[in-house]
Design an enzyme around this catalytic site. Sequence first.
Site, short mmCIF file in Angstrom:
data_model
loop_
_atom_site.label_atom_id
_atom_site.label_comp_id
_atom_site.label_asym_id
_atom_site.label_seq_id
_atom_site.Cartn_x
_atom_site.Cartn_y
_atom_site.Cartn_z
CG ASP A 94 -1.90 -1.12 1.30
OD1 ASP A 94 -1.69 -2.14 0.60
OD2 ASP A 94 -2.89 -1.00 2.04
CE LYS B 174 -4.93 1.88 3.01
NZ LYS B 174 -3.76 1.19 3.62
CE LYS C 158 -6.45 -1.57 3.14
NZ LYS C 158 -5.07 -2.08 3.39
#
Length: 223
Positions: A92, A158, A188
């Site tokens: 991430d 995300k 996400k």
Amino acid sequence: MTPTRAQLAAFVDHTLLKPEATAADVAALVTEAAELGVYAVCVSPPMVPAAVQAGAGVRVASVAGFPSGKHVSAVKAHEAALAVASGAAEIDMVIDVGAALAGDLDGVRADIAAVRGAVGGAVLKVIVESSALLALADEHTLVRVCRAAEDAGADFVKTSTGFHPSGGASVRAVALMAEAVGGRLGVKASGGIRTAADALAMLDAGATRLGLSGTRAVLDGLG
């Protein structure tokens, strides 16, 4: 239809990114993750070996450029590569939010592409700090950044690090991001998801993964 506890757990990255986390904390996280049946754990790069060594067959994710995104792209790429070499299956990464706000989408794409090239087949999630983009710019900026992430080879977009003062995930942001990537990428939602109702709202808005630190409390809230 409300998911079962097991179905909701399967969306979750069980997360521990506090700077004070120890190897023992990470081992406990992995044990709890296995018990709860989550998708993965997410830990900082130095903690990846501890997560892997804890065993239990739990998938490990890590981060790059976290939490500010204000790192030279080559540094982010190297950090991500080291995490993958240590056993992380997913990364991430945080974009340079300032570059996005300045309209430098070429720079945003190049930053993401550098990490993409460094992690091989690992799943790459791109943290866009959606609350900051919405507060300091507009919806179009958020959409453009998500599409830039797609152009650069991301697998997910995300919402948030959970550390930015602008806030974490919102239903509005998740819906915009899901529309922007049109099912081609995952979405996400992470940051501030503390209850089962929060989690279900994010899934209803289009999230396909959830970043949670209080996973047990969220799952217990399903009743």
